[in-house]
Design a protein around this motif. Structure first.
Motif, PDB file in Angstrom:
ATOM      1  N   PRO A   1       0.807  -1.236   0.000  1.00  0.00           N
ATOM      2  CA  PRO A   1       0.000   0.000   0.000  1.00  0.00           C
ATOM      3  C   PRO A   1       0.830   1.272   0.000  1.00  0.00           C
ATOM      4  CG  PRO A   1      -0.952  -1.613   1.495  1.00  0.00           C
ATOM      5  CD  PRO A   1       0.358  -2.184   1.026  1.00  0.00           C
ATOM      6  N   ASP A   2       2.039   1.235   0.585  1.00  0.00           N
ATOM      7  CA  ASP A   2       2.867   2.450   0.623  1.00  0.00           C
ATOM      8  C   ASP A   2       3.694   2.630  -0.651  1.00  0.00           C
ATOM      9  OD1 ASP A   2       4.838   0.531   0.843  1.00  0.00           O
ATOM     10  OD2 ASP A   2       5.506   1.130   2.839  1.00  0.00           O
ATOM     11  N   GLY A   3       3.503   1.735  -1.650  1.00  0.00           N
ATOM     12  CA  GLY A   3       4.184   1.889  -2.921  1.00  0.00           C
ATOM     13  C   GLY A   3       5.418   1.036  -3.097  1.00  0.00           C
ATOM     14  N   ARG A   4       5.874   0.390  -2.029  1.00  0.00           N
ATOM     15  CA  ARG A   4       7.070  -0.448  -2.152  1.00  0.00           C
ATOM     16  C   ARG A   4       6.777  -1.690  -2.999  1.00  0.00           C
ATOM     17  NH1 ARG A   4       8.798  -2.089   3.543  1.00  0.00           N
ATOM     18  NH2 ARG A   4       6.653  -1.515   4.070  1.00  0.00           N
ATOM     19  N   PHE A   5       7.699  -1.991  -3.885  1.00  0.00           N
ATOM     20  CA  PHE A   5       7.563  -3.178  -4.726  1.00  0.00           C
ATOM     21  C   PHE A   5       8.234  -4.357  -4.019  1.00  0.00           C
ATOM     22  CE2 PHE A   5       9.088  -6.022  -8.116  1.00  0.00           C
ATOM     23  CZ  PHE A   5       7.873  -6.297  -8.748  1.00  0.00           C
ATOM     24  N   VAL A   6       7.554  -5.492  -4.011  1.00  0.00           N
ATOM     25  CA  VAL A   6       8.048  -6.683  -3.324  1.00  0.00           C
ATOM     26  C   VAL A   6       8.224  -7.804  -4.335  1.00  0.00           C
ATOM     27  CG1 VAL A   6       7.543  -8.444  -1.592  1.00  0.00           C
ATOM     28  CG2 VAL A   6       6.950  -6.059  -1.145  1.00  0.00           C
ATOM     29  N   ASP A   7       9.433  -8.325  -4.393  1.00  0.00           N
ATOM     30  CA  ASP A   7       9.681  -9.530  -5.182  1.00  0.00           C
ATOM     31  C   ASP A   7      10.554 -10.470  -4.363  1.00  0.00           C
ATOM     32  OD1 ASP A   7      12.211  -8.451  -5.260  1.00  0.00           O
ATOM     33  OD2 ASP A   7      12.247  -8.110  -7.422  1.00  0.00           O
ATOM     34  N   THR A   8      11.049 -11.519  -4.986  1.00  0.00           N
ATOM     35  CA  THR A   8      11.804 -12.537  -4.245  1.00  0.00           C
ATOM     36  C   THR A   8      13.029 -11.959  -3.556  1.00  0.00           C
ATOM     37  OG1 THR A   8      11.059 -14.230  -5.807  1.00  0.00           O
ATOM     38  CG2 THR A   8      12.975 -14.751  -4.447  1.00  0.00           C
ATOM     39  N   ALA A   9      13.765 -11.093  -4.239  1.00  0.00           N
ATOM     40  CA  ALA A   9      14.972 -10.514  -3.657  1.00  0.00           C
ATOM     41  C   ALA A   9      14.646  -9.648  -2.446  1.00  0.00           C
ATOM     42  CB  ALA A   9      15.721  -9.695  -4.705  1.00  0.00           C
ATOM     43  N   VAL A  10      13.563  -8.882  -2.533  1.00  0.00           N
ATOM     44  CA  VAL A  10      13.160  -8.025  -1.418  1.00  0.00           C
ATOM     45  C   VAL A  10      12.756  -8.869  -0.214  1.00  0.00           C
ATOM     46  CG1 VAL A  10      11.464  -6.321  -0.656  1.00  0.00           C
ATOM     47  CG2 VAL A  10      12.485  -6.140  -2.938  1.00  0.00           C
ATOM     48  N   VAL A  11      12.058  -9.965  -0.460  1.00  0.00           N
ATOM     49  CA  VAL A  11      11.649 -10.850   0.634  1.00  0.00           C
ATOM     50  C   VAL A  11      12.881 -11.496   1.280  1.00  0.00           C
ATOM     51  CG1 VAL A  11      10.373 -12.947   1.221  1.00  0.00           C
ATOM     52  CG2 VAL A  11       9.395 -11.283  -0.381  1.00  0.00           C
ATOM     53  N   ARG A  12      13.824 -11.909   0.468  1.00  0.00           N
ATOM     54  CA  ARG A  12      15.054 -12.508   1.001  1.00  0.00           C
ATOM     55  C   ARG A  12      15.800 -11.531   1.915  1.00  0.00           C
ATOM     56  NH1 ARG A  12      16.872 -14.336  -3.465  1.00  0.00           N
ATOM     57  NH2 ARG A  12      18.232 -12.604  -4.007  1.00  0.00           N
ATOM     58  N   GLU A  13      15.897 -10.273   1.490  1.00  0.00           N
ATOM     59  CA  GLU A  13      16.576  -9.266   2.303  1.00  0.00           C
ATOM     60  C   GLU A  13      15.796  -8.986   3.586  1.00  0.00           C
ATOM     61  OE1 GLU A  13      19.282  -6.565   3.700  1.00  0.00           O
ATOM     62  OE2 GLU A  13      19.460  -8.095   2.134  1.00  0.00           O
ATOM     63  N   ALA A  14      14.467  -8.995   3.501  1.00  0.00           N
ATOM     64  CA  ALA A  14      13.644  -8.775   4.698  1.00  0.00           C
ATOM     65  C   ALA A  14      13.849  -9.896   5.713  1.00  0.00           C
ATOM     66  CB  ALA A  14      12.170  -8.676   4.303  1.00  0.00           C
ATOM     67  N   ARG A  15      13.929 -11.121   5.238  1.00  0.00           N
ATOM     68  CA  ARG A  15      14.151 -12.241   6.155  1.00  0.00           C
ATOM     69  C   ARG A  15      15.536 -12.165   6.787  1.00  0.00           C
ATOM     70  NH1 ARG A  15      11.197 -16.455   2.057  1.00  0.00           N
ATOM     71  NH2 ARG A  15       9.097 -16.283   2.966  1.00  0.00           N
ATOM     72  N   ARG A  16      16.510 -11.702   6.019  1.00  0.00           N
ATOM     73  CA  ARG A  16      17.856 -11.512   6.573  1.00  0.00           C
ATOM     74  C   ARG A  16      17.833 -10.459   7.691  1.00  0.00           C
ATOM     75  NH1 ARG A  16      22.231  -8.028   4.542  1.00  0.00           N
ATOM     76  NH2 ARG A  16      24.226  -8.804   5.297  1.00  0.00           N
ATOM     77  N   THR A  17      17.087  -9.383   7.468  1.00  0.00           N
ATOM     78  CA  THR A  17      16.966  -8.343   8.492  1.00  0.00           C
ATOM     79  C   THR A  17      16.354  -8.898   9.770  1.00  0.00           C
ATOM     80  OG1 THR A  17      16.779  -6.579   6.853  1.00  0.00           O
ATOM     81  CG2 THR A  17      15.864  -6.141   9.035  1.00  0.00           C
ATOM     82  N   LEU A  18      15.303  -9.685   9.633  1.00  0.00           N
ATOM     83  CA  LEU A  18      14.638 -10.245  10.815  1.00  0.00           C
ATOM     84  C   LEU A  18      15.528 -11.264  11.515  1.00  0.00           C
ATOM     85  CD1 LEU A  18      10.989 -10.602   9.508  1.00  0.00           C
ATOM     86  CD2 LEU A  18      11.995  -8.763  10.874  1.00  0.00           C
ATOM     87  N   SER A  19      16.328 -11.999  10.751  1.00  0.00           N
ATOM     88  CA  SER A  19      17.260 -12.939  11.362  1.00  0.00           C
ATOM     89  C   SER A  19      18.295 -12.196  12.208  1.00  0.00           C
ATOM     90  CB  SER A  19      17.961 -13.758  10.263  1.00  0.00           C
ATOM     91  OG  SER A  19      18.916 -14.618  10.826  1.00  0.00           O
TER      92      SER A  19
END
Length: 281
Positions: free
Chosen positions: A257-275
């Motif tokens: 909703p805020d305009g950010r585009f999400v694809d596989t690479a973005v999800v991978r980086e997000a999981r790394r951040t949470l780890s």
């Protein structure tokens, strides 16, 4: 003590091997990994004592992972360092200084292989122009290689660099070589001014932007600065959680909703951040 699977160290604290009392304090400093130094921090007439004191310390299992930086592989002390330390239960890794070719790493991996089998993790320090040029071949030389990093003081001298920006190409090269060899992101080299906290923080921010993860330190007062610089912020954690939740609801590329585009690479980086965010919980 060995690190748990998926553990990402952010702070690595050096301590001179010929000062057991300093090593003892380092083990209680809160550093993720303690680096006992037998090389630059130890005078030639103290090398044997440092080796013996380190071997005694690592005959047991310290409370945090311990690596040892042995003497340069072409020095008179390297062979004895490897013979004395490689099989000790408290050793989690060897740091190899001034590596300039993959053959050096292969020789150490073969010589330091534990008698019980398996491999002793090796970390190659690239401190010369030739070492940086060989970054990928060194990083991929042997399965025992678990990481590479720069030794920036020696590299500065080798290249005649006077300004911080002069190291950026070498830093980026090492980050790229580590990734290409499927190794973890390198930790930054030490910041030599232990009282310049603002300079350290700015340098860590620059390192993080270049793709480093964590940093080696030479004084405990540097550890909280490094930790803050490399740990995800509350905003980064919140944004990563949103990405992961969105991916769970609707697999595939999408726009938030805020305009950010999400694809596989973005999800991978997000999981790394949470780890990284969970590393101390």
């Amino acid at each position: 003590m060995t690190a748990s699977p998926g553990f990402a160290p952010l702070t690595w604290l050096y301590a001179p091997g010929d000062r057991p009392e300093v090593v003892g304090k380092a083990l209680l400093s809160g550093a993720d990994v303690v680096l006992i130094d037998l090389e630059d921090a130890v005078a030639p007439d103290r090398k044997e004592y440092a080796r013996a004191a380190t071997a005694e310390r690592l005959a047991g299992r310290p409370p945090v992972p311990v690596h040892v930086r042995v003497n340069a592989l072409d020095s008179p002390w390297a062979r004895a360092d490897l013979a004395a330390l490689a099989a000790l239960p408290g050793l989690c890794g060897l740091r190899l200084p001034k590596v300039m070719s993959p053959s050096e790493v292969i020789r150490v991996a073969e010589r330091a292989a534990p008698a019980a089998g398996g491999t002793l993790p090796l970390y190659a320090l690239l401190e010369t122009a030739l070492g940086v040029e060989q970054a990928f071949t060194i990083a991929s030389a042997h399965p025992a290689v678990r990481g590479i990093a720069l030794g920036e003081s020696d590299l500065r001298a080798d290249l005649g660099i006077r300004e911080e920006a002069g190291l950026d190409w070498s830093r980026a090269r090492v980050v790229l070589a580590a990734r290409a060899a499927a190794l973890p992101p390198p930790a930054q080299s030490v910041y030599p001014d232990t009282r310049d906290i603002e300079g350290l923080a700015a340098s860590c921010a620059r390192g993080r932007a270049l793709g480093f993860l964590g940093r080696a330190a030479i004084h405990p007062r540097q550890l909280p600065v490094i930790e803050r610089a490399y740990a995800p912020t509350a905003d980064e954690i919140s944004r990563a959680e949103e990405v992961v939740k969105a991916a769970a609801r609707e697999p595939g590329a999408q726009a938030l909703p805020d305009g950010r585009f999400v694809d596989t690479a973005v999800v991978r980086e997000a999981r790394r951040t949470l780890s990284l965010a969970r590393r101390r919980r």
